[in-house]
Enzyme design. Structure first.
Site, short mmCIF file in Angstrom:
data_model
loop_
_atom_site.label_atom_id
_atom_site.label_comp_id
_atom_site.label_asym_id
_atom_site.label_seq_id
_atom_site.Cartn_x
_atom_site.Cartn_y
_atom_site.Cartn_z
N GLU A 1 13.75 2.28 -12.01
CA GLU A 1 12.61 2.51 -11.52
C GLU A 1 11.70 3.23 -12.48
OE1 GLU A 1 12.05 3.77 -7.70
OE2 GLU A 1 12.94 1.50 -6.85
N GLU B 1 18.12 -3.06 -5.07
CA GLU B 1 17.98 -2.25 -3.25
C GLU B 1 16.92 -2.95 -3.28
OE1 GLU B 1 16.68 2.08 -4.73
OE2 GLU B 1 17.26 2.11 -6.80
C1 BG6 Z 1 14.42 3.57 -4.61
C2 BG6 Z 1 14.80 4.99 -6.24
O1 BG6 Z 1 13.11 4.11 -5.46
O2 BG6 Z 1 14.43 4.50 -3.50
C3 BG6 Z 1 15.83 6.32 -5.41
O3 BG6 Z 1 15.78 4.72 -6.89
C4 BG6 Z 1 15.99 6.80 -3.75
O4 BG6 Z 1 16.60 7.31 -6.45
C5 BG6 Z 1 15.01 5.80 -3.05
O5 BG6 Z 1 16.38 7.12 -3.46
C6 BG6 Z 1 14.81 5.91 -1.77
O6 BG6 Z 1 13.71 6.75 -1.84
P1 BG6 Z 1 13.43 7.80 -0.78
O7 BG6 Z 1 12.35 8.60 -1.54
O8 BG6 Z 1 13.60 7.85 0.52
O9 BG6 Z 1 14.84 9.01 -1.85
#
Ligand code: BG6
Length: 457
Positions: free
Chosen positions: A164, A360
């Protein structure tokens, strides 16, 4: 019943800084996160810092057994640049031993490691010189990448350069969520450009190394949807896609920064400093595959008060609060499974159907222990529903020919989430911070196991 292809990758994703712990020991030097936490602990949820993540540094052998038990055939994490090369050039042998054993153990359990090189964790020594603002960062990153390729190239067949990349640009230089937390659009553009060049230099090093395997990049794709069909809303949507998606997708896959973006930056007086040969470097080093993180769409409208040249993102497009949206109230993100189908279609139609996977997807929920049953198992049916809905849409995209080879959730064991600490939990395994990071499986983990066994549901 929906059925996914044989050899489909099923797994989960995480990153070194969010899981390893031991962030100020074992030869590791500080990243911006370690230093920022030292300087301003109150910025972090319940003052939970990067030192106290899920202790994967010690617990990876048992975690990998748990992965095999759930049937995962792949897992993505990252190497911490500051652990491997604490000063940027001296190899930390303890880190080499740790990562070699980590990756070997994954492979021995039938879990293919997909290894990423940068997950928001800029070394502090480099940040003190300006971080991605300086061209020096490009060479520093390619030295690190090349070192990793040579040290672990016999174990890894799928590499990614960045996770990202748009996030450390926006969060660090436009929105105030990541260090240095400033608002400076000119710097944001330069940081973005150097990040892009660092990616390409690393890909070039990979090709030159002759190491077997493939290299890609992980991008967060939030397709933009306009509030209306008015010309100004559609223009805002196009600019949003251009900045948040195409800025990396086009050069990485098609070999060119979009002309429209170059023109926009020229007219706004925001053209970054470049070097001769950069364009050729981009043209000659396309990626082999993409990882796409999908959580939510980007709803946009034309700015109330357009401002050109822009000083912030909201001068270019504004986020639109769609009244019909479904929301995950803990994270504040819209739930829109159809977006994953639109992504699948976009890759097929606009990016010559390059191989890609969902790197993800997931749902962060606070206070999950309130959903525990009498045995103590968290009954996270909301997470199962979330995955099912997204998998249905992904399956539709694949059925129509999109070249998707896997699905990874965020994440395997609950992990530390930047400024949010351990507030929102995403894992298949709950991590009990008060009792030695004890792991316990949630209902979603068992559901995922069954789903993998059936290649669908
Ligand atoms: C993704 C990232 O955007 O979302 C992670 O690659 C991140 O590092 C994940 O932890 C979930 O988002 P957040 O802000 O709730 O941790």
């Amino acid at each position: 019943m929906i059925e996914f292809p044989k050899n489909f990758l099923w797994g989960a994703a995480a990153s070194a800084p969010q899981t390893e712990g031991h962030s100020n020991s074992n030869g590791k030097s500080p990243s911006t996160w370690d230093k920022w936490f030292e300087l301003c602990p109150n910025k972090f949820h319940q003052s939970q810092g990067p030192e106290t993540t899920s202790n994967v540094y010690e617990m990876y052998p048992q975690d990998i057994e748990r992965m095999a038990e759930l049937g995962l055939n792949s897992y993505r994490t990252s190497i911490a640049w500051t652990r491997l090369l604490p000063d940027g050039y001296t190899i930390n042998q303890e880190a080499v031993d740790f990562y070699r054993d980590y990756f070997t153990t994954l492979k021995n359990h039938g879990v293919e490691p997909i290894i990423n090189l940068f997950h928001f964790d800029m070394p502090w020594w480099l940040m003190e010189k300006g971080g991605w603002e300086t061209r020096e960062s490009v060479d520093a990153f390619s030295t690190y990448a090349d070192t990793a390729f040579h040290l672990f190239g016999d174990l890894i067949t799928k590499w990614t350069t960045f996770n990202e990349p748009i996030v450390h640009i926006e969060s660090g230089y436009l929105q105030g969520y990541h260090y240095p937390a400033i608002v400076d659009i000119q710097k944001a553009v330069q940081v973005g450009y150097h990040t892009l060049m660092a990616h390409f230099k690393a890909v070039e090093k990979f090709r030159a190394s002759g190491i077997k395997g493939e290299i890609g990049i992980i991008l967060n794709i939030s397709p933009a949807y306009a509030r209306s069909h008015s010309q100004s809303d559609l223009e805002a949507k196009n600019l949003a896609d251009l900045i948040s998606s195409k800025s990396f997708l086009d050069p990485c896959v098609l070999g060119e920064i979009p002309q429209r973006l170059i023109k926009y930056l020229q007219e706004a007086g925001l053209t970054p400093e470049t070097q001769p040969g950069d364009r050729e470097l981009i043209r000659q080093n396309p990626v082999d595959f993409l990882g796409l993180n999908y959580y939510q769409p980007l709803r946009v409208k034309a700015p109330e008060r357009p401002n050109f040249p822009p000083k912030t993102i909201s001068d270019i497009f504004e986020v639109y609060d769609w009244p019909e949206k479904r929301i995950n109230p803990y994270r504040g993100w819209e739930i829109y499974p159809e977006g994953i189908y639109d992504v699948a279609k976009m890759i097929k139609d606009d990016y010559h159907n390059i191989p890609w996977y969902v790197s993800e997807n997931g749902m962060g929920v606070a206070d999950e222990l309130r959903f525990a049953d009498v045995t103590g198992m968290i009954q996270d049916d909301y997470r199962i529903d979330f995955m099912k809905e997204h998998l249905v849409q992904l399956h539709k995209g694949i059925s129509e020919g999109s070249n998707c080879f896997g699905y990874h959730t965020w994440t395997f064991v609950d992990c530390w989430s930047w400024l949010n600490g351990y507030r929102n939990r995403y894992g298949f395994y709950h991590v009990d911070l008060a009792h030695g990071y004890k792991r316990s499986v949630k209902k979603s983990g068992l559901w995922f196991k069954e789903m993998i066994g059936n290649r669908g549901f």
